[in-house]
Design an enzyme around this catalytic site. Structure first.
Site, PDB file in Angstrom:
ATOM      1  N   GLY A 187       0.875  -1.200   0.012  1.00  0.00           N
ATOM      2  CA  GLY A 187      -0.139   0.063   0.076  1.00  0.00           C
ATOM      3  C   GLY A 187       0.893   1.152   0.046  1.00  0.00           C
ATOM      4  CG  HIS A 262       0.375   9.295   0.648  1.00  0.00           C
ATOM      5  ND1 HIS A 262       1.926   8.968   0.793  1.00  0.00           N
ATOM      6  CD2 HIS A 262       0.065   9.540   1.578  1.00  0.00           C
ATOM      7  CE1 HIS A 262       2.166   9.589   1.939  1.00  0.00           C
ATOM      8  NE2 HIS A 262       1.003   9.623   2.359  1.00  0.00           N
ATOM      9  CD  GLU A 314      -0.201  12.735   4.916  1.00  0.00           C
ATOM     10  OE1 GLU A 314       0.331  11.513   4.341  1.00  0.00           O
ATOM     11  OE2 GLU A 314       0.131  13.250   6.155  1.00  0.00           O
ATOM     12  CD  GLU A 330       4.412  13.909   4.460  1.00  0.00           C
ATOM     13  OE1 GLU A 330       3.459  13.785   3.897  1.00  0.00           O
ATOM     14  OE2 GLU A 330       5.189  12.962   5.167  1.00  0.00           O
ATOM     15  CB  CYS A 332       8.196  12.694   4.139  1.00  0.00           C
ATOM     16  SG  CYS A 332       8.590  12.373   5.859  1.00  0.00           S
ATOM     17  CB  CYS A 410       7.271   9.916   8.389  1.00  0.00           C
ATOM     18  SG  CYS A 410       6.068  11.486   7.760  1.00  0.00           S
TER      19      CYS A 410
END
Lengths: 630, 630
Positions: A187, A262, A314, A330, A332, A410
């Site tokens: 996922g 995402h 996100e 983000e 990340c 994260c």
């Protein structure tokens, strides 16, 4: 030209700007994050160490203490910390850090099941739910981060304990999904890129094969997650299994063209795709990567290298939907964009990739961390106005100040590991050529024998000097933004071959190769296709995007418009060593009326801009990257 | 000066612009909406009529057929249709319409319980859940709409059947919440303003008392909804009972200062508060109303009179958070703003209220309906760009074209009833004075004996001529936007007293009073405090906000900036009878790059603007109200 895949991190000892940031991470961020893992930092409970302890107890058939706590992907925090620690040890020995890391590794090893399975959440709570929920379970995501840590730790220390844990876990997953042919794919992509790293340090072909397997099967059955959802009576968050676009699984990856869903998951997947494409020479896969790269960089990316413009999931939004104030962007995701860029660069050396890699690093990844290394942003909007940011329903995620930690942690360790492995992005090699993708001061020695030192005050200074200790061919990226670049070898114009934005020069021991970049501040005009930015411009200097904080601008940025004219360097308060800019502007008076027929009075004003990555380090302030241009 | 409350709708026979719209509603909207109620329109099932039929069966102890279908507030669609039909009958007799209305009224009456309770949802499905969920149940909301219909139908026809149903229902509610002292107040305010109408037509003091009761107890126990939620084991939508601000119940209404929460609910509540304040002379309540009015009109309102800027809860956001592209600005909320304005005006005659009432009507209420009366907008953003509007996650609610009907069909009948009762907003009276709040062509005769005709091509024409049939004092609003207004009586400058934006003139039979307004198009500058509008302006002419559709502008509005200079009148394609505007502009070239160092080429362009209320009537197009100003 392809770049060798295994540029060794140990070949770069940073100094200068990157050295300072690495010191900050080594001395502040890594120790602090360790305290967080141990629940000693006084922040929201992490429980990461305790989860491993309890999983080990569960495997021994003992009482699992206070059980599992945290997100389903809580384990990955330990892995990301270990990876950052590994890079730190590669840069500089630290017996105490290595002891802590070894201890954590042993603890992790004790939480691995006999069959190789490792995941504290499902081991403590739900052993019968293993592998039932690839959509949300994050088991492979956690494995992936562990593999990245295992590869890095082995590279840094030569120690195999974590590597063996990883290989055993990879073998377990291989058996299930390849040998046994169990359908499914992760996922949250991550394990694919990690398996390629694990493959390179271990030589275990099953790792490469498993990575390719997950990339190849993804989206071939676009209904996989729907079927999986139907087959179980539980979910983690109730994610929508039918939204294949969000999962990057609405079609086989080779047919994908739009960066969707995402954002972190997307670029992690594309990273693995690009890695495999150049590893295997799969031109169809490479073409898909290029289409996805173009989708991001030509239509769905902020000027800061931020991606994933919407908080809803996100995720990437549609083309040209790049609002400044409600941006998600983000940290990340920009780390992932650097991954993707570096893998594209390994497939084909072109400054276009390195330019974006640098943009994302300096303007979003670094912006994610406060200058003292003690607080972090997930979200990197290009505008933040007091009274609205963090409060208005559409901007609740855009908090004006960096929090010290997150329950879903994260970004902080992701930023830490990226800074500590900067050499992997900055330098590369292929045959007798050394590649200088990014400007990074320090000592560099490559496996092909070339070694040199790099001196620069980059990203503020305009000159980068390479002092050659052992020669060969050196390829230096000429950033596209540098409109006039002087390349000299021992003080004379260098006889360089320019190809795809790189200057290739033969160098010998004792040579001094100097690059002088055009650091004049420049006005950047966003495409008229971006509705949110009509009539607005921003300022860049070199690789850095600048912003205007009300702190430097008489308490208000909402009345400012830029007018063109000469931009000069200056200093901003409390930002020593940072090049700020004085920018010609006008300031409009604020009318008392909400809407007025009278044009507001305006007067000339010299606005002060600071690098965006320095924003929100000096207390509450309004901030804007873009201003109207009149 | 106070304005009498019961300006009789029968005193205004519209012609001109309003007459055309009333004809459209009478001939198209009301018949169409009736077909919807009967599930014969081919749109999404409404089931409204069937719900009443089944509720009546349930009360008789018979089989309830196919039960209840729809939203918990489905009944209110019937009430809003009846109210619009009543206003239509008041304007012009229509035997067939009256027959249908009478039939529906009898059906509604048959669905009323012996104790006066009336609500098909709870009668058919959940009789034991009556009054258990004031937060979400909408029982009083439905009653309120029925009361408005009952009052209007009685005024229009003199028939008492529906009025008696309403009074019996009001008595039932009075008994529960006043006599028995059951705690609680309506989750969706509406009954309060409706009870005041019912009180005025019936003289039943309990109606006024009950309205005051609900206003007075609201927020006194700010935890009421939390307690209510705890006491039951079911919800309708799982609404957050703890968000008192969203419910306008975080404090007693007399202490409220910021317009908060669900925008429609808020202005319906403020309407009742203003009505009660002027009815009872409650200066504390009047002061609260003025603060809330200022909160809306000085800090939380679009230039179109749209309110409730966020889709999250269809709610007010914080001060100055007024984005164009993600705006909610529900049509119903601007209907409610007109209510609020009209009640403020009844308390104190000041053109400031009427100006906003007019702004909301022409620019949001009218924009909610297509020019053919067959499709409707809930949401009225000030920008709509193809490929983003209706698609991007933050703009899913901003659909580019009006749908023909909605499952939650509040806006279409709300727009219809507002158009049909335009006279109630346009004209008022007090003692021997006739008030002309809005310019509305037609025949006017008031209860104080004054009568006149009004001739005007408003909102496009600049002249409004009143031909007096029976004299007295006439007070004509001079809109604030009219910078030069000429008032003549029989061709000579009128000897008028100007007070609070109204010109008071004594007139006699045969007099001709003419007002010439300054209809020069004007550039409107939003406050610098609105971050979303920095450097942008819009164009207004008279009461109308204009917008730019790509259809009239060479297929693109994103490259346009306005430059100032003379704006002239013109025509736009397919918009006969509408004054369009030619506006000096520049058009920037669209660069292929997402971000470019090169300033885009630009050339002079004459942009075409059309009234905002005419938008989206000619197929797919980009639309902008605001453009950058250079």
């Amino acid at each position: 030209m392809k770049v060798q895949k295994q540029s060794d991190i140990k070949s770069y000892r940073a100094s200068g700007f990157i050295g300072d940031y690495q010191r900050l991470v080594r001395e502040t961020v890594i120790p602090y994050q360790y305290e967080v893992l141990c629940d000693r930092a006084g922040t929201e409970k992490s429980h990461v160490i305790d989860n491993f302890r309890n999983a080990a107890a569960a495997l021994r058939g003992e009482d699992t203490g206070d059980g599992f706590y945290g997100m389903v992907f809580q384990d990955s925090d330990a892995a990301k910390w270990l990876e950052a620690a590994a890079y730190s040890l590669a840069c500089q020995p630290d017996a105490e850090l290595e002891r802590r890391a070894d201890e954590l590794i042993s603890l992790i090893a004790s939480a691995q099941d006999k069959d190789g399975y490792i995941n504290t959440c499902f081991t403590i709570k739900d052993r019968d739910r293993r592998w039932q929920n690839l959509l949300e379970g994050h088991e492979m995501y956690c494995s992936g981060h562990l593999f990245e840590a295992g590869a890095a730790y082995y590279e840094a220390t030569g120690k195999r304990e974590l590597l063996e844990v990883c290989l055993k876990n990879a073998a377990h997953i291989y058996e299930r999904f390849v040998t046994d042919g169990t359908p499914g794919y992760p996922g949250h992509p991550e394990i694919e890129l990690a398996l390629m790293k694990l493959y390179r340090v271990s030589g275990d072909e099953r790792c490469r094969e498993l990575a390719e397997h997950f990339v190849n099967v993804r989206g071939v059955d676009p209904d996989y997650y729907v079927k999986e959802r139907r087959a179980r009576n539980w979910t983690v968050w109730g994610n929508n299994a039918e939204d294949g676009g969000y999962q990057q699984s609405d079609m086989p990856v080779r047919r994908q063209s739009d960066a969707k869903g995402h954002a972190v998951r997307a670029v992690y997947l594309y990273t693995a795709m690009a890695d495999i494409a150049s590893e295997t020479g799969d031109s169809e896969l490479a073409a898909a990567c290029q289409r996805l790269w173009d989708s991001i960089t030509q239509r769905r990316m902020y000027v800061t290298g931020g991606i994933g413009s919407t908080v809803h999931g996100e995720a990437f939004s549609v083309d040209f939907d790049l609002p400044s104030d409600t941006a998600y962007a983000e940290s990340c995701a920009s780390v992932g964009l650097m991954f993707f860029a570096s893998r594209m660069l390994e497939g084909r050396v072109d400054a276009a990739y390195a330019d974006i890699m640098e943009l994302a690093f300096y303007n979003t990844v670094l912006a994610g961390m406060a200058r003292d290394g003690r607080s972090f942003y997930y979200v990197n909007p290009l505008e933040s106005i007091r009274g609205i940011a963090g409060i208005a329903p559409t901007q609740r995620h855009c908090i004006p100040q960096r929090p010290s930690w997150y329950a879903c942690a994260c970004c902080p360790p992701n930023i830490a590991r990226t800074i500590m492995s900067f050499g992997k992005y900055a330098y590369g090699e292929s045959g007798d050529t050394a590649f200088c993708h990014l400007c990074a001061a320090g000592e560099v020695s490559l496996e092909n024998g070339i070694s040199f030192s790099c001196e620069t005050a980059y990203p503020f200074g305009d000159t980068v000097t390479y002092r050659i200790r052992k020669g060969g061919r050196i390829a230096v990226r000429i950033p596209r933004w540098s409109r006039q670049t002087a390349l000299t070898l021992n003080g004379q114009p260098a006889d360089a071959e320019i190809r795809d934005g790189y200057a290739y020069t033969a160098v010998s021991e004792g040579d001094v190769l100097a690059v002088k970049l055009d650091m004049h501040p420049r006005t950047v005009y966003p495409s008229a296709r971006i509705p949110a930015l009509s009539g607005e411009v921003c300022i860049m200097r070199g690789a850095l995007v600048y912003c205007f904080e009300s702190l430097d601008n008489g308490g208000d940025v909402l009345g400012l418009s830029l007018t063109g004219g000469s931009i000069t360097e200056c200093e901003a308060e409390e930002l020593k060593g940072v090049t700020a800019l004085s920018v010609p502007a006008v300031r409009r008076e604020t009318s008392e009326e909400l809407y007025s027929d009278a044009p507001p009075k305006q007067e000339k004003y010299t606005a002060t801009a600071i690098p965006y990555f320095c924003r929100a380090n000096r207390g509450e302030t309004d901030m804007r990257v873009y201003l109207p241009y009149v």
